[in-house]
Design a protein around this motif. Structure first.
Motif, PDB file in Angstrom:
ATOM      1  N   HIS A  90       5.059  13.567  -1.773  1.00 18.94           N
ATOM      2  CA  HIS A  90       4.930  12.771  -2.808  1.00 18.94           C
ATOM      3  C   HIS A  90       4.806  11.155  -2.286  1.00 18.94           C
ATOM      4  N   TYR A  91       5.026  11.229  -1.244  1.00 21.16           N
ATOM      5  CA  TYR A  91       5.036   9.745  -0.493  1.00 21.16           C
ATOM      6  C   TYR A  91       3.600   9.808   0.435  1.00 21.16           C
ATOM      7  N   ASN A  92       2.997   8.526   0.383  1.00 19.38           N
ATOM      8  CA  ASN A  92       2.080   8.594   1.316  1.00 19.38           C
ATOM      9  C   ASN A  92       2.418   8.010   3.007  1.00 19.38           C
ATOM     10  N   VAL A  93       1.441   8.079   3.874  1.00 17.22           N
ATOM     11  CA  VAL A  93       2.000   8.029   5.023  1.00 17.22           C
ATOM     12  C   VAL A  93       2.931   6.843   5.367  1.00 17.22           C
ATOM     13  N   PHE A  94       2.441   5.752   4.883  1.00 15.28           N
ATOM     14  CA  PHE A  94       3.229   4.470   4.897  1.00 15.28           C
ATOM     15  C   PHE A  94       4.668   4.443   4.467  1.00 15.28           C
ATOM     16  N   ASP A  95       4.791   4.952   3.248  1.00 15.17           N
ATOM     17  CA  ASP A  95       6.172   5.277   2.474  1.00 15.17           C
ATOM     18  C   ASP A  95       6.937   6.419   3.095  1.00 15.17           C
ATOM     19  N   ASN A  96       6.236   7.241   3.765  1.00 13.32           N
ATOM     20  CA  ASN A  96       7.169   8.434   4.646  1.00 13.32           C
ATOM     21  C   ASN A  96       7.846   7.627   5.845  1.00 13.32           C
ATOM     22  N   ILE A  97       7.165   6.864   6.608  1.00 16.56           N
ATOM     23  CA  ILE A  97       7.388   6.067   7.848  1.00 16.56           C
ATOM     24  C   ILE A  97       8.634   5.187   7.345  1.00 16.56           C
ATOM     25  N   VAL A  98       8.642   4.558   6.293  1.00 17.46           N
ATOM     26  CA  VAL A  98       9.541   3.195   6.138  1.00 17.46           C
ATOM     27  C   VAL A  98      10.875   3.600   5.516  1.00 17.46           C
ATOM     28  N   VAL A  99      11.017   4.961   5.076  1.00 16.76           N
ATOM     29  CA  VAL A  99      12.270   5.165   4.429  1.00 16.76           C
ATOM     30  C   VAL A  99      13.591   4.654   5.053  1.00 16.76           C
ATOM     31  N   VAL A 100      13.743   4.699   6.481  1.00 17.71           N
ATOM     32  CA  VAL A 100      14.638   4.206   6.827  1.00 17.71           C
ATOM     33  C   VAL A 100      15.085   2.632   7.137  1.00 17.71           C
ATOM     34  N   PRO A 101      13.886   2.112   7.743  1.00 15.93           N
ATOM     35  CA  PRO A 101      13.559   0.620   7.693  1.00 15.93           C
ATOM     36  C   PRO A 101      14.031  -0.059   6.275  1.00 15.93           C
ATOM     37  N   LYS A 102      13.462   0.609   5.204  1.00 19.48           N
ATOM     38  CA  LYS A 102      13.885  -0.065   3.694  1.00 19.48           C
ATOM     39  C   LYS A 102      15.394   0.076   3.655  1.00 19.48           C
ATOM     40  N   LEU A 103      15.761   1.239   3.808  1.00 16.34           N
ATOM     41  CA  LEU A 103      17.359   1.387   3.739  1.00 16.34           C
ATOM     42  C   LEU A 103      18.196   0.337   4.613  1.00 16.34           C
ATOM     43  N   LEU A 104      17.534   0.053   5.675  1.00 13.75           N
ATOM     44  CA  LEU A 104      18.207  -0.873   6.555  1.00 13.75           C
ATOM     45  C   LEU A 104      17.873  -2.489   6.096  1.00 13.75           C
ATOM     46  N   GLY A 105      17.159  -2.572   4.901  1.00 14.98           N
ATOM     47  CA  GLY A 105      16.856  -3.744   4.335  1.00 14.98           C
ATOM     48  C   GLY A 105      15.907  -4.847   5.202  1.00 14.98           C
ATOM     49  N   TRP A 106      14.995  -4.322   6.058  1.00 13.15           N
ATOM     50  CA  TRP A 106      14.164  -4.894   6.768  1.00 13.15           C
ATOM     51  C   TRP A 106      13.060  -5.582   5.546  1.00 13.15           C
ATOM     52  N   ASN A 107      12.622  -6.786   6.096  1.00 13.46           N
ATOM     53  CA  ASN A 107      11.612  -7.377   5.371  1.00 13.46           C
ATOM     54  C   ASN A 107      10.357  -6.725   5.321  1.00 13.46           C
ATOM     55  N   LYS A 108       9.482  -7.005   4.325  1.00 12.96           N
ATOM     56  CA  LYS A 108       8.186  -6.515   4.320  1.00 12.96           C
ATOM     57  C   LYS A 108       7.302  -6.679   5.460  1.00 12.96           C
ATOM     58  N   ARG A 109       7.153  -7.929   6.122  1.00  9.54           N
ATOM     59  CA  ARG A 109       6.390  -8.066   7.142  1.00  9.54           C
ATOM     60  C   ARG A 109       6.570  -7.487   8.365  1.00  9.54           C
ATOM     61  N   LYS A 110       8.017  -7.351   8.709  1.00 16.17           N
ATOM     62  CA  LYS A 110       8.559  -6.576   9.553  1.00 16.17           C
ATOM     63  C   LYS A 110       8.409  -5.058   9.696  1.00 16.17           C
ATOM     64  N   ILE A 111       8.345  -4.544   8.282  1.00 16.47           N
ATOM     65  CA  ILE A 111       8.145  -3.229   7.983  1.00 16.47           C
ATOM     66  C   ILE A 111       6.696  -2.771   8.319  1.00 16.47           C
ATOM     67  N   LYS A 112       5.757  -3.766   7.840  1.00 15.31           N
ATOM     68  CA  LYS A 112       4.437  -3.324   7.909  1.00 15.31           C
ATOM     69  C   LYS A 112       3.973  -3.461   9.252  1.00 15.31           C
ATOM     70  N   GLU A 113       4.603  -4.447  10.215  1.00 13.14           N
ATOM     71  CA  GLU A 113       4.252  -4.515  11.621  1.00 13.14           C
ATOM     72  C   GLU A 113       4.719  -3.301  12.287  1.00 13.14           C
ATOM     73  N   LYS A 114       5.705  -2.951  11.833  1.00 11.24           N
ATOM     74  CA  LYS A 114       6.512  -1.751  12.563  1.00 11.24           C
ATOM     75  C   LYS A 114       5.619  -0.285  12.344  1.00 11.24           C
ATOM     76  N   VAL A 115       5.040  -0.377  11.209  1.00 15.46           N
ATOM     77  CA  VAL A 115       4.103   0.990  10.736  1.00 15.46           C
ATOM     78  C   VAL A 115       2.800   0.855  11.744  1.00 15.46           C
ATOM     79  N   LYS A 116       2.330  -0.494  11.735  1.00 20.90           N
ATOM     80  CA  LYS A 116       0.929  -0.493  12.557  1.00 20.90           C
ATOM     81  C   LYS A 116       1.341  -0.062  14.088  1.00 20.90           C
ATOM     82  N   GLU A 117       2.310  -0.697  14.482  1.00 19.59           N
ATOM     83  CA  GLU A 117       2.863  -0.402  15.769  1.00 19.59           C
ATOM     84  C   GLU A 117       3.010   1.183  16.175  1.00 19.59           C
ATOM     85  N   LEU A 118       3.638   1.906  15.151  1.00 20.52           N
ATOM     86  CA  LEU A 118       4.079   3.165  15.219  1.00 20.52           C
ATOM     87  C   LEU A 118       2.872   4.031  15.120  1.00 20.52           C
TER      88      LEU A 118
END
Ligand SMILES: Nc1ncnc2c1ncn2[C@@H]1O[C@H](COP(=O)(O)OP(=O)(O)OP(=O)(O)O)[C@@H](O)[C@H]1O
Length: 185
Positions: A90-118
């Motif tokens: 029930h999560y899209n690709v973005f939300d699937n990838i960012v589960v742990v970074p979100k838990l770790l409290g990364w900011n939105k920009r860092k998270i988006k950059e990470k998803v792009k890189e990955l």
């Protein structure tokens, strides 16, 4: 990060799933467990991220006993990729990838950059897949997302349990090359 298992055993109902395993894995190495069905490969991986608790023996990460590492911290530092299941449907690709970074409290920009890189790392086009749900992807694409998710929090260790077993041989070979690429990077 190095991993060492010393005389590790796991019993389920008095039957050994893993018996007296000694294994040293050096930092930066890819190590493969090969054995017959039921010989204890999956159990061994789960002993490392403590999804299963050992019955006997000792496990060390960089010389530190697994008992002295907080279970949650331990898991966040270990990526885990398994066959087929694993993505949240029930999560899209973005939300699937960012589960742990979100838990770790990364900011939105860092998270988006990470998803792009990955996604680039696993050869998926960001704009084409990022809003899709697992069911809208091919098996090979799903496995790539699984690898991307496992790498999201920059884990020192990546455990993979037959992650490409259900994929056709051509894509399997491509994904194995992708992995070696990731390892080199
Ligand atoms: N939760 C459990 N409860 C009881 N027995 C279990 C449990 N999980 C695994 N086992 C048993 O432990 C043994 C090792 O299982 P494990 O899944 O680690 O093997 P494997 O080498 O990964 O097998 P495969 O290659 O078929 O995936 C098997 O005999 C299995 O039946």
């Amino acid at each position: 990060m190095s991993i060492e298992l010393k005389n590790v055993s796991k019993k389920y109902n008095d039957k050994f799933a893993v018996k007296d395993l000694n294994l040293k894995i050096e930092d930066g190495k890819i190590t493969v467990l090969i054995g017959l069905s039921g010989c204890g490969k999956t159990t061994t991986l789960k002993l490392l991220n403590r999804l299963v608790e050992r019955s006997e023996g000792e496990i060390f990460f960089d010389g530190v006993s697994i008992d002295d590492i907080d279970k949650i911290q331990l898991r966040r530092g270990i990526g885990y990729v398994i066959q087929e299941i694993g993505l949240f449907p029930h999560y899209n690709v973005f939300d699937n990838i960012v589960v742990v970074p979100k838990l770790l409290g990364w900011n939105k920009r860092k998270i988006k950059e990470k998803v792009k890189e990955l996604l680039e790392l696993v050869n998926l086009d960001y704009d084409s897949v990022v809003n899709k749900y697992p069911l809208e992807l091919s098996g090979g694409q799903r496995q790539r997302v699984g690898v991307a998710r496992a790498l999201a929090a920059d884990p020192k260790i990546l455990l993979m349990d037959e992650p490409f077993g259900a994929i056709d041989p051509i894509n399997r070979e491509i994904l194995q090359d992708v992995l070696l690429d990731i390892q080199n990077k």
